[in-house]
Design a protein around this motif. Structure first.
Motif, short mmCIF file in Angstrom:
data_model
loop_
_atom_site.label_atom_id
_atom_site.label_comp_id
_atom_site.label_asym_id
_atom_site.label_seq_id
_atom_site.Cartn_x
_atom_site.Cartn_y
_atom_site.Cartn_z
N LEU A 139 -51.36 -37.61 28.09
CA LEU A 139 -51.66 -38.79 27.27
C LEU A 139 -51.40 -38.50 25.79
CD1 LEU A 139 -54.91 -40.05 29.04
CD2 LEU A 139 -52.73 -41.28 28.90
N ARG A 140 -51.88 -37.36 25.31
CA ARG A 140 -51.67 -37.00 23.90
C ARG A 140 -50.18 -36.82 23.58
NH1 ARG A 140 -56.58 -33.49 24.59
NH2 ARG A 140 -58.25 -34.71 23.65
N GLN A 141 -49.46 -36.24 24.53
CA GLN A 141 -48.02 -36.05 24.32
C GLN A 141 -47.30 -37.40 24.25
OE1 GLN A 141 -46.11 -33.70 27.33
NE2 GLN A 141 -44.23 -33.49 26.14
N LEU A 142 -47.67 -38.32 25.13
CA LEU A 142 -47.06 -39.66 25.09
C LEU A 142 -47.38 -40.36 23.77
CD1 LEU A 142 -47.37 -41.35 28.58
CD2 LEU A 142 -45.33 -41.12 27.18
N ILE A 143 -48.61 -40.24 23.32
CA ILE A 143 -49.02 -40.87 22.06
C ILE A 143 -48.15 -40.37 20.91
CG2 ILE A 143 -50.88 -40.99 20.35
CD1 ILE A 143 -52.83 -40.97 22.79
N SER A 144 -47.85 -39.09 20.90
CA SER A 144 -47.10 -38.53 19.77
C SER A 144 -45.59 -38.65 19.91
CB SER A 144 -47.49 -37.06 19.56
OG SER A 144 -47.12 -36.31 20.69
N THR A 145 -45.08 -38.87 21.12
CA THR A 145 -43.62 -38.86 21.29
C THR A 145 -42.99 -40.21 21.62
OG1 THR A 145 -43.82 -38.26 23.64
CG2 THR A 145 -43.61 -36.45 22.04
N CYS A 150 -56.25 -45.84 24.19
CA CYS A 150 -57.42 -46.53 24.73
C CYS A 150 -58.06 -45.74 25.86
CB CYS A 150 -57.01 -47.93 25.20
SG CYS A 150 -58.37 -48.87 25.91
N ILE A 151 -57.23 -45.21 26.75
CA ILE A 151 -57.75 -44.41 27.86
C ILE A 151 -58.47 -43.18 27.34
CG2 ILE A 151 -57.11 -43.04 29.91
CD1 ILE A 151 -56.89 -46.15 30.24
#
Length: 138
Positions: A15-21, A33-34
């Protein structure tokens, strides 16, 4: 109130990787949100933070619970389909034929096209379609 109860360390990392990339702003917001829900934020706080309806927050959580990250990603093919599509050869041919028949008379071209295709189009829609085609003389 509903919250995300369990996230594995690997899921949190994803999730953190998706948020940043990711360039997809909607997906980024869903992932945030999750994570915030898992950290204990209440739905009311999430609604205020993300400026969306309460149902959207619940939908994101339900999607997460059913299919994890893959479920947060929108499927292709959503949204309004174009009335005239340059990928459809029949649309291209009808417009070209109409311009050949009614050279210089845009209103007659529009009328001709609207009698030949299933969904009637506006003057502006036809103009944008022709611009995409780059039909000479238009």
């Amino acid at each position: 109130m509903k919250n995300i109860k369990a996230l594995t360390p690997d899921e949190m990392k994803q999730l953190r990787q998706l948020i940043s990339t990711t360039d997809n702003v909607i997906l980024r917001r869903r992932c945030q949100c999750i994570l915030y829900s898992f950290q204990g934020m209440q739905v009311n706080e999430l609604v205020s933070m993300f400026q969306v309806d309460r149902r959207s927050i619940y939908n994101w959580m339900n999607r997460w619970n059913k299919g994890r990250i893959e479920a947060l990603i929108d499927k292709p093919g959503r949204g309004l389909k174009p009335k005239l599509n340059v990928a459809r050869q029949d649309h291209v041919e009808e417009v070209k034929q109409a311009f050949q028949m009614y050279q210089g008379n845009y209103n007659q071209v529009l009328e001709h096209v609207n009698t030949r295709i299933t969904k009637p189009v506006s003057h502006d829609t036809l103009r944008r379609f022709v611009k995409k085609l780059m039909v000479p003389g238009v």
